[in-house]
Design an enzyme around this catalytic site. Structure first.
Site, PDB file in Angstrom:
ATOM      1  N   LYS A  37       0.839  -1.194   0.000  1.00  0.00           N
ATOM      2  CA  LYS A  37       0.000   0.000   0.000  1.00  0.00           C
ATOM      3  C   LYS A  37       0.875   1.246   0.000  1.00  0.00           C
ATOM      4  CE  LYS A  37      -2.389   1.440   3.647  1.00  0.00           C
ATOM      5  NZ  LYS A  37      -3.442   1.511   4.678  1.00  0.00           N
ATOM      6  N   ARG A  71     -10.458  -1.586   7.094  1.00  0.00           N
ATOM      7  CA  ARG A  71      -9.594  -2.527   7.810  1.00  0.00           C
ATOM      8  C   ARG A  71      -9.216  -1.996   9.183  1.00  0.00           C
ATOM      9  NH1 ARG A  71      -4.946   0.507   9.033  1.00  0.00           N
ATOM     10  NH2 ARG A  71      -3.251   0.206   7.511  1.00  0.00           N
ATOM     11  N   GLN A 117     -13.821   7.572   9.869  1.00  0.00           N
ATOM     12  CA  GLN A 117     -13.443   6.369  10.604  1.00  0.00           C
ATOM     13  C   GLN A 117     -14.487   5.981  11.643  1.00  0.00           C
ATOM     14  OE1 GLN A 117     -11.906   2.977  11.718  1.00  0.00           O
ATOM     15  NE2 GLN A 117     -11.157   4.124   9.959  1.00  0.00           N
ATOM     16  N   ASP A 155     -18.167  15.148  19.012  1.00  0.00           N
ATOM     17  CA  ASP A 155     -17.321  15.830  18.034  1.00  0.00           C
ATOM     18  C   ASP A 155     -17.551  17.327  18.173  1.00  0.00           C
ATOM     19  OD1 ASP A 155     -15.923  14.783  15.083  1.00  0.00           O
ATOM     20  OD2 ASP A 155     -16.363  16.905  15.321  1.00  0.00           O
ATOM     21  N   ALA A 186      -4.083   8.162  17.053  1.00  0.00           N
ATOM     22  CA  ALA A 186      -2.664   8.520  17.003  1.00  0.00           C
ATOM     23  C   ALA A 186      -1.960   7.734  15.907  1.00  0.00           C
ATOM     24  CB  ALA A 186      -2.007   8.255  18.355  1.00  0.00           C
ATOM     25  N   ASP A 187      -1.411   8.447  14.926  1.00  0.00           N
ATOM     26  CA  ASP A 187      -0.698   7.796  13.830  1.00  0.00           C
ATOM     27  C   ASP A 187       0.582   8.529  13.478  1.00  0.00           C
ATOM     28  OD1 ASP A 187      -1.729  10.066  12.713  1.00  0.00           O
ATOM     29  OD2 ASP A 187      -2.768   9.077  11.063  1.00  0.00           O
ATOM     30  N   LYS A 241       1.163  12.641  18.785  1.00  0.00           N
ATOM     31  CA  LYS A 241      -0.285  12.520  18.936  1.00  0.00           C
ATOM     32  C   LYS A 241      -0.622  11.670  20.159  1.00  0.00           C
ATOM     33  CE  LYS A 241      -1.658  13.198  14.118  1.00  0.00           C
ATOM     34  NZ  LYS A 241      -2.436  12.654  12.981  1.00  0.00           N
TER      35      LYS A 241
END
Length: 337
Positions: free
Chosen positions: A83, A127, A155, A176, A236-237, A241
């Site tokens: 990917k 996924r 998401q 939100d 967190a990516d 974060k």
């Protein structure tokens, strides 16, 4: 017959091009969740290869590229691919494009032939939800009926759809700062679930909580959580974060998807870098639990946390589901002898 069998006794082929819409139509959570679970087991059992995710940082554009190759083999099938994905947080406002986009090349392990090139934006979204569902299935109380979601972006949809596959979710509390996002979420699911708009604290008190925000300052405190809430920390990516206050990951039964990725850019990266937590605070990797390792934890007796960074093996498993679903409708590439 080979587990791949896609190209057996064939000499030429045409690669299938799969659009985002086709991925959406053919990637059912009922098929995806067990496929992702099998991928975690293969990773733990040593029948998967997954080199570290590589990054190209683009600070001038507030974004980055990531390459994620993997191969995995289960008892019933094998699959491989790579990917190429970006994360550009300013995209929605500047270009009316998603923050995350990607392309997946699904290849035959036996010959190396690229069986399909598919849009990976929806693939990634779904996924990621499926990984949370796998963790929820192993770590949440069996009768969990309420789901809190902090962050009502795309998401959040995958989180609800996937987790509802493994738990009898009835009530959803979504939080939100964007009223439009909240309205769209309620309109989408209000007829299927008891959807309520609430505060972060109200969402966090549910049986299951999924956090899917890009924040760098924690927004969930220990006092927000129920006594046995299971938390999927998904947002967190990248370095810096953090969605959960450090006390939560320090004191909870903590499960991660991959040591290198989570300590670098997952929910635990900040407390790890500051020394607030160390290896003794990490109780298991999800693959260990899926493969049958003892939990040493009774779901329902304490808070559990799954730190998810997203693994290439999940993408490969998802791409295989899409490819074979397309095959079932006769949309697979044309082969000639």
């Amino acid at each position: 017959m080979s587990k791949t069998d896609e190209l057996t006794d064939r000499r030429t082929a045409q690669t299938t091009m799969v659009s985002s819409r086709e991925v959406e139509q053919h990637l059912e959570m009922a098929d995806l969740v067990p496929a992702v679970e099998a991928a975690f087991a293969a990773y733990e059992n040593g029948t998967a290869q997954m080199p570290p995710k590589s990054y190209i940082d683009l600070p001038r554009y507030n974004g980055d590229f990531r390459s994620m190759p993997a191969y995995l083999e289960t008892d019933e099938w094998e699959a491989s691919g790579i990917k190429w994905v970006n994360v550009h947080p300013d995209n929605p406002e500047r270009f009316d494009l998603p923050t995350v986009m990607g392309t997946f090349v699904y290849s035959d392990p036996e010959s190396g032939y690229p069986l399909a090139v598919m849009d990976a934006t929806t693939l990634t979204m779904k996924r990621t939800g499926a990984a949370a569902a796998v963790a929820t299935d192993h770590l949440a109380v069996s009768d969990a009926s309420s789901l809190g979601i902090v962050g009502a972006g795309v998401q959040s949809y995958a989180q609800l759809e996937a987790i509802a596959e493994v738990r009898p979710i009835e009530t959803v509390v979504v939080s939100d700062l964007d009223d439009d996002r909240l309205e769209r979420f309620v309109e989408t699911y209000g007829s299927e679930f008891d959807v309520r708009i609430g505060t972060v604290s109200e969402a966090a008190s549910c049986d299951v909580l999924s956090t899917v925000t890009p924040v760098e300052s924690p927004i969930v405190s220990p006092d927000d959580l129920g006594d046995a809430t299971h938390v999927n920390a998904m947002g967190a990516d990248a370095e810096g974060k953090q969605e959960l206050q450090t006390e939560i990951v320090r004191d909870a039964f903590l499960v991660i998807d991959d040591f290198d990725q989570t300590t670098h850019s997952g929910e635990i990266n900040v407390p790890w870098d500051t020394g607030a937590i160390d290896e003794t605070n990490i109780d298991a990797e999800l693959g260990e639990i899926v493969a049958g390792a003892s939990l040493n934890c009774d779901p329902g007796s304490q808070v559990t946390v799954f730190d998810s960074t997203g693994l290439a093996i999940q993408d490969v498993a998802a791409a295989r589901v899409v490819y074979h679903a397309l095959d079932g409708e006769g949309l697979r590439f044309e082969l000639t002898s």
